[in-house]
Write a protein that holds these residues in place. Sequence first.
Motif, short mmCIF file in Angstrom:
data_model
loop_
_atom_site.label_atom_id
_atom_site.label_comp_id
_atom_site.label_asym_id
_atom_site.label_seq_id
_atom_site.Cartn_x
_atom_site.Cartn_y
_atom_site.Cartn_z
N SER A 312 0.78 -1.28 0.29
CA SER A 312 0.12 0.04 -0.03
C SER A 312 0.80 1.28 -0.10
CB SER A 312 -1.08 0.00 1.22
OG SER A 312 -1.72 1.37 1.26
N SER A 316 1.01 3.35 -3.45
CA SER A 316 0.00 4.77 -3.39
C SER A 316 0.89 5.89 -3.94
CB SER A 316 -0.17 5.13 -2.09
OG SER A 316 1.03 5.53 -1.06
N TYR A 320 -0.52 7.79 -7.46
CA TYR A 320 -0.52 9.25 -7.40
C TYR A 320 0.29 10.11 -8.15
CZ TYR A 320 -1.04 13.90 -4.87
OH TYR A 320 -1.25 15.17 -4.80
N ARG A 327 -5.16 8.36 -3.52
CA ARG A 327 -4.55 7.41 -2.68
C ARG A 327 -5.89 6.41 -1.98
NH1 ARG A 327 0.93 8.30 -1.82
NH2 ARG A 327 1.71 10.44 -2.02
N LEU A 330 -6.88 2.87 -2.50
CA LEU A 330 -6.31 1.72 -1.78
C LEU A 330 -7.21 1.23 -0.59
CD1 LEU A 330 -2.47 2.59 -2.33
CD2 LEU A 330 -3.49 0.29 -2.83
N VAL A 371 -1.56 3.24 3.71
CA VAL A 371 -1.70 4.53 2.91
C VAL A 371 -2.39 5.54 3.87
CG1 VAL A 371 -3.93 3.91 2.14
CG2 VAL A 371 -2.66 5.17 0.82
#
Length: 473
Positions: A312, A316, A320, A327, A330, A371
């Motif tokens: 994660s 992320s 992004y 994000r 996730l 995240v």
Amino acid sequence: MVPENRLRAARLVSLAASMCIALSAGTNYVYSAYAPQLAERLQLTATESNLIGICGNLGMNLAGIPNGMFIDAKGPRLPVLLGAVLLFSGYYPIYNAMHSGQGSTSVLSLCFFSFLTGVGSSASFGGAIKAAALNFPNHRGTATAIPLAAFGLSAFFFSSLSSWLFPGNTSDFLLVLATATSSIVLLSYFFLRVVPVPGAYSIVPPAELDYTGSSRLHRTKSGESRSAAKDTYQEPDIRGWALTKSTDFWLLFTLLGLLTGTGLMTINNIGHSVQALWQKYAPDTHPDYVQQRQGFHVSLLSIGSFSGRIMSGTSSDILYKNYGLQRIWLVVVSAVIFCFSQIFALNVENPHQLWLVSFLSGLGYGVLFGVFPTITSETFGLHGLSQNWGTMTVSAIISGQIFNMFYGRIYDDHSNVTPEGTRECTLGLECYRDSYWITLGAVLIGLVLALMTIQRNRRLAVQAGNVRHAAGP
């Protein structure tokens, strides 16, 4: 000026220290590995056992706000040192209680000591995360993923270490937790440094600055420093009571609470679930083997959490930066994983298949926590990350307590008191099944809320774009 390669080396050493600190700070999630044995030794009910575990979670999350304010104001190192002291102060009395047996320590005292372990974990882990974020502000998702992943791997590391050194000995396991966690954090304290990236210097308390050799990092005048920081971060700085006025805060707070509480219920009670399933599936199974299976499932939870956090945190940044995706997608992934884990928990009666529940629960929990700190820092600013994250995790106090108490009450209602004074449930899945209907509903609400948040963010982005376009260059 200190050469950049030396500064980078110092940042990497500090990141390694953050990882070690986080590895020692995640031991609250190993509670279910020794909770049934502690309950049996002290003749506690499942509700009392759950209450002790909840107090550990309360310490972790309730202390998040004051610890966060402390870290943001004074830097990460002093809270890490405090965490080392509190970890030992919490775990060692619990070890003494296990060693001395029934009547040696009251449930209220055990709750207090468990609370101390949570506070110590919060202080040390918060310092580790803040140091990682400050040292790598342009890659904060990946940088914070490393200590976050180590935090998730903690239960596996310590349960494996104890199984190797003291197989089947819960008392010595608690002694390992008391001595090893505090010692690792204390040793790592000396290597934890904040080595700010040029332009981000002003957000670091002066006392926390790294010294490399005889040369101190160049410090600009306060006005220049603020200007450089402003040029580097066009970020918001929302913290304290200002959070309560933000719709984003309440959306994220509710979302985190729903999913965190779901994960915590399984994390804190997987040991009881193992006992219940084996009691019906093979009632003559030796208690030592059942205890080994408890450790196995705690390890699976930990490995799943570790895997989810690594995946994660790093992905992320990719989603992004490379694809322009939010994000929070996730978080949707986390909710879907939790859905599957709850469905399996409602249907698995064979203890050999319970790994589906433990691994997926750990994975979903890891994806969520890998995240969410980054989402928090981007939404409300890096300056107040520690206290904002501490505020955000208060949601876990509410949901975690509710879901854990539901599990304990449902389990106790299906249990019988043995002639020896201990409680046992021989109904297998029916001992706790109803609690997972509650968490499945919570996860489905969380999934809908995450998708609504994504749509809201898209709408706000379009509106902001239209305003900029109308304003012209």
